[in-house]
Write a protein that holds these residues in place. Structure first.
Motif, PDB file in Angstrom:
ATOM      1  N   ASN A 104      54.078  41.693  19.298  1.00  0.00           N
ATOM      2  CA  ASN A 104      53.185  41.329  20.187  1.00  0.00           C
ATOM      3  C   ASN A 104      53.288  40.928  21.298  1.00  0.00           C
ATOM      4  O   ASN A 104      52.599  41.278  22.491  1.00  0.00           O
ATOM      5  N   GLU A 105      54.405  40.030  21.830  1.00  0.00           N
ATOM      6  CA  GLU A 105      54.666  39.435  23.163  1.00  0.00           C
ATOM      7  C   GLU A 105      55.234  40.684  23.901  1.00  0.00           C
ATOM      8  O   GLU A 105      54.727  40.647  25.089  1.00  0.00           O
ATOM      9  N   LEU A 106      55.990  41.653  23.510  1.00  0.00           N
ATOM     10  CA  LEU A 106      56.608  42.560  24.215  1.00  0.00           C
ATOM     11  C   LEU A 106      55.341  43.550  24.663  1.00  0.00           C
ATOM     12  O   LEU A 106      55.336  43.931  25.743  1.00  0.00           O
ATOM     13  N   GLN A 107      54.517  43.458  23.812  1.00  0.00           N
ATOM     14  CA  GLN A 107      53.007  44.525  24.106  1.00  0.00           C
ATOM     15  C   GLN A 107      52.492  44.074  25.375  1.00  0.00           C
ATOM     16  O   GLN A 107      52.047  44.615  26.209  1.00  0.00           O
ATOM     17  N   ARG A 108      52.310  42.767  25.285  1.00  0.00           N
ATOM     18  CA  ARG A 108      51.447  41.852  26.163  1.00  0.00           C
ATOM     19  C   ARG A 108      52.338  41.816  27.526  1.00  0.00           C
ATOM     20  O   ARG A 108      51.659  42.079  28.900  1.00  0.00           O
ATOM     21  N   LEU A 109      53.633  41.716  27.564  1.00  0.00           N
ATOM     22  CA  LEU A 109      54.382  42.006  28.749  1.00  0.00           C
ATOM     23  C   LEU A 109      54.116  43.265  29.383  1.00  0.00           C
ATOM     24  O   LEU A 109      54.052  43.458  30.537  1.00  0.00           O
ATOM     25  N   GLU A 110      54.305  44.314  28.623  1.00  0.00           N
ATOM     26  CA  GLU A 110      54.157  45.597  29.131  1.00  0.00           C
ATOM     27  C   GLU A 110      52.719  46.003  29.708  1.00  0.00           C
ATOM     28  O   GLU A 110      52.614  46.415  30.517  1.00  0.00           O
ATOM     29  N   ALA A 111      51.899  45.377  29.129  1.00  0.00           N
ATOM     30  CA  ALA A 111      50.294  45.625  29.404  1.00  0.00           C
ATOM     31  C   ALA A 111      50.146  44.780  30.783  1.00  0.00           C
ATOM     32  O   ALA A 111      49.211  45.301  31.901  1.00  0.00           O
ATOM     33  N   GLU A 135      51.348  34.653  33.615  1.00  0.00           N
ATOM     34  CA  GLU A 135      51.160  35.215  32.223  1.00  0.00           C
ATOM     35  C   GLU A 135      52.470  35.582  31.926  1.00  0.00           C
ATOM     36  O   GLU A 135      53.040  35.582  30.812  1.00  0.00           O
ATOM     37  N   PHE A 136      53.011  36.580  32.630  1.00  0.00           N
ATOM     38  CA  PHE A 136      54.335  37.448  32.360  1.00  0.00           C
ATOM     39  C   PHE A 136      55.390  36.310  32.177  1.00  0.00           C
ATOM     40  O   PHE A 136      56.002  36.591  31.085  1.00  0.00           O
ATOM     41  N   HIS A 137      55.658  35.350  33.084  1.00  0.00           N
ATOM     42  CA  HIS A 137      56.523  34.678  32.960  1.00  0.00           C
ATOM     43  C   HIS A 137      56.465  33.636  32.076  1.00  0.00           C
ATOM     44  O   HIS A 137      57.427  33.014  31.153  1.00  0.00           O
ATOM     45  N   ASN A 138      55.138  33.304  31.705  1.00  0.00           N
ATOM     46  CA  ASN A 138      55.012  32.098  30.643  1.00  0.00           C
ATOM     47  C   ASN A 138      55.386  32.824  29.291  1.00  0.00           C
ATOM     48  O   ASN A 138      55.742  31.968  28.197  1.00  0.00           O
ATOM     49  N   ILE A 139      54.956  33.807  29.042  1.00  0.00           N
ATOM     50  CA  ILE A 139      55.230  34.599  27.582  1.00  0.00           C
ATOM     51  C   ILE A 139      56.737  34.579  27.446  1.00  0.00           C
ATOM     52  O   ILE A 139      56.954  34.127  26.451  1.00  0.00           O
ATOM     53  N   ILE A 140      57.599  35.037  28.411  1.00  0.00           N
ATOM     54  CA  ILE A 140      58.916  34.740  28.226  1.00  0.00           C
ATOM     55  C   ILE A 140      59.456  33.196  28.010  1.00  0.00           C
ATOM     56  O   ILE A 140      60.179  33.134  27.099  1.00  0.00           O
ATOM     57  N   ILE A 141      58.840  32.208  28.778  1.00  0.00           N
ATOM     58  CA  ILE A 141      59.142  30.854  28.600  1.00  0.00           C
ATOM     59  C   ILE A 141      58.800  30.423  27.097  1.00  0.00           C
ATOM     60  O   ILE A 141      59.491  29.701  26.374  1.00  0.00           O
ATOM     61  N   LEU A 149      64.001  22.539  28.442  1.00  0.00           N
ATOM     62  CA  LEU A 149      64.045  23.752  29.558  1.00  0.00           C
ATOM     63  C   LEU A 149      62.565  24.256  30.026  1.00  0.00           C
ATOM     64  O   LEU A 149      62.481  24.383  31.160  1.00  0.00           O
ATOM     65  N   ALA A 150      61.633  24.428  29.021  1.00  0.00           N
ATOM     66  CA  ALA A 150      60.457  24.728  29.390  1.00  0.00           C
ATOM     67  C   ALA A 150      59.782  23.592  30.333  1.00  0.00           C
ATOM     68  O   ALA A 150      59.045  24.167  31.350  1.00  0.00           O
ATOM     69  N   GLU A 151      59.931  22.454  30.034  1.00  0.00           N
ATOM     70  CA  GLU A 151      59.319  21.310  30.892  1.00  0.00           C
ATOM     71  C   GLU A 151      59.959  21.364  32.347  1.00  0.00           C
ATOM     72  O   GLU A 151      59.331  21.244  33.313  1.00  0.00           O
ATOM     73  N   ASP A 152      61.451  21.590  32.266  1.00  0.00           N
ATOM     74  CA  ASP A 152      62.000  21.610  33.665  1.00  0.00           C
ATOM     75  C   ASP A 152      61.553  22.989  34.595  1.00  0.00           C
ATOM     76  O   ASP A 152      61.274  23.013  35.713  1.00  0.00           O
ATOM     77  N   ILE A 153      61.285  24.093  33.782  1.00  0.00           N
ATOM     78  CA  ILE A 153      61.045  25.201  34.620  1.00  0.00           C
ATOM     79  C   ILE A 153      59.479  24.796  35.311  1.00  0.00           C
ATOM     80  O   ILE A 153      59.235  25.080  36.408  1.00  0.00           O
ATOM     81  N   GLN A 154      58.741  24.291  34.262  1.00  0.00           N
ATOM     82  CA  GLN A 154      57.377  24.028  34.974  1.00  0.00           C
ATOM     83  C   GLN A 154      57.221  23.036  35.936  1.00  0.00           C
ATOM     84  O   GLN A 154      56.334  23.163  36.990  1.00  0.00           O
TER      85      GLN A 154
END
Length: 221
Positions: A104-111, A135-141, A149-154
């Motif tokens: 589902n996340e892969l489908q969202r990325l492609e969309a 949104e694209f990058h957040n799905i990956i994170i 790691l997620a907190e540091d990226i944000q």
């Protein structure tokens, strides 16, 4: 007096003021005098006010009062440091995401990629393009299933807000960014961790290259 003909007046005034700020012709803290700018460019004060509001969104100005705008300082060294940190951290995140990402996340990325590819970057849709990009990058994170790691990226994402719009103003960057997103997606789908990390790092470093062009110099870390 410079007279503007054709084009959307607000767009042209925005581009002119942006270039003057980035070239140092308008200095940090300097007030953007609406009357003087309107007279210089041969326009009414309305497109000047609208352009100044867009400069605030772009992180190049701030609102001093209800009607007064001032130039905000920009720093190339800060920009480079922030995006290099993002390149390193998001490269790790995409490696970790490959083990956890769902269909589902892969489908969202492609969309998201398909939607962005249908758009042409302009001042009117920059907010929407940024939303899709985030949104694209957040799905990956999120798929990385990390906390620290997620907190540091944000943290670095928030610090880069002042610079995020600049790259969109440069010819060719939107299309190239879409191609980079598709490369990242392809490597995730292929579960190729090394190439996915490389593609993500290159994506962020290309962002540095394009945004620093806005400052009149191209930096290749």
């Amino acid at each position: 007096m410079e007279t503007i003909v054709h084009e959307t007046l607000t767009d042209v005034v925005f581009n002119k003021l942006r270039d003057m700020i980035l070239k140092g012709e308008l200095l940090q803290g300097e007030q953007l005098n609406g009357i003087e700018i309107a007279d210089r460019l041969g326009v009414s004060r309305t497109p000047v006010r609208e352009a100044c509001s867009r400069l605030v969104i772009a992180g190049l100005a701030y609102k001093k009062s209800r009607i007064a705008f001032c130039v905000k300082g920009v720093s190339i060294s800060e920009l480079v440091e922030i995006y290099l940190c993002r390149a390193a951290l998001e490269g790790v995140a995409v490696r970790m995401a490959i083990d956890n990402i769902t269909d589902n996340e892969l489908q969202r990325l492609e969309a998201i990629i398909c939607t962005m590819e249908k758009e042409t970057a302009n001042l009117e849709n920059i907010d929407e393009l940024n939303r899709l990009n985030n949104e694209f990058h957040n799905i990956i994170i999120e798929a990385s299933k990390t906390t620290i790691l997620a907190e540091d990226i944000q943290k670095y994402v928030h610090q880069s807000e002042s610079y995020r719009v600049l790259g969109y103003q440069l010819p060719g960057r939107h299309l190239e960014s879409c191609n980079e997103h598709r490369r990242i997606f392809a490597m995730i789908a292929a579960k190729n961790k090394d190439e996915a990390e490389k593609a993500m790092r290159e994506h962020r470093i290309n962002t540095i290259r394009y945004i620093t062009k806005s400052f009149g110099k191209e930096i290749l870390p």
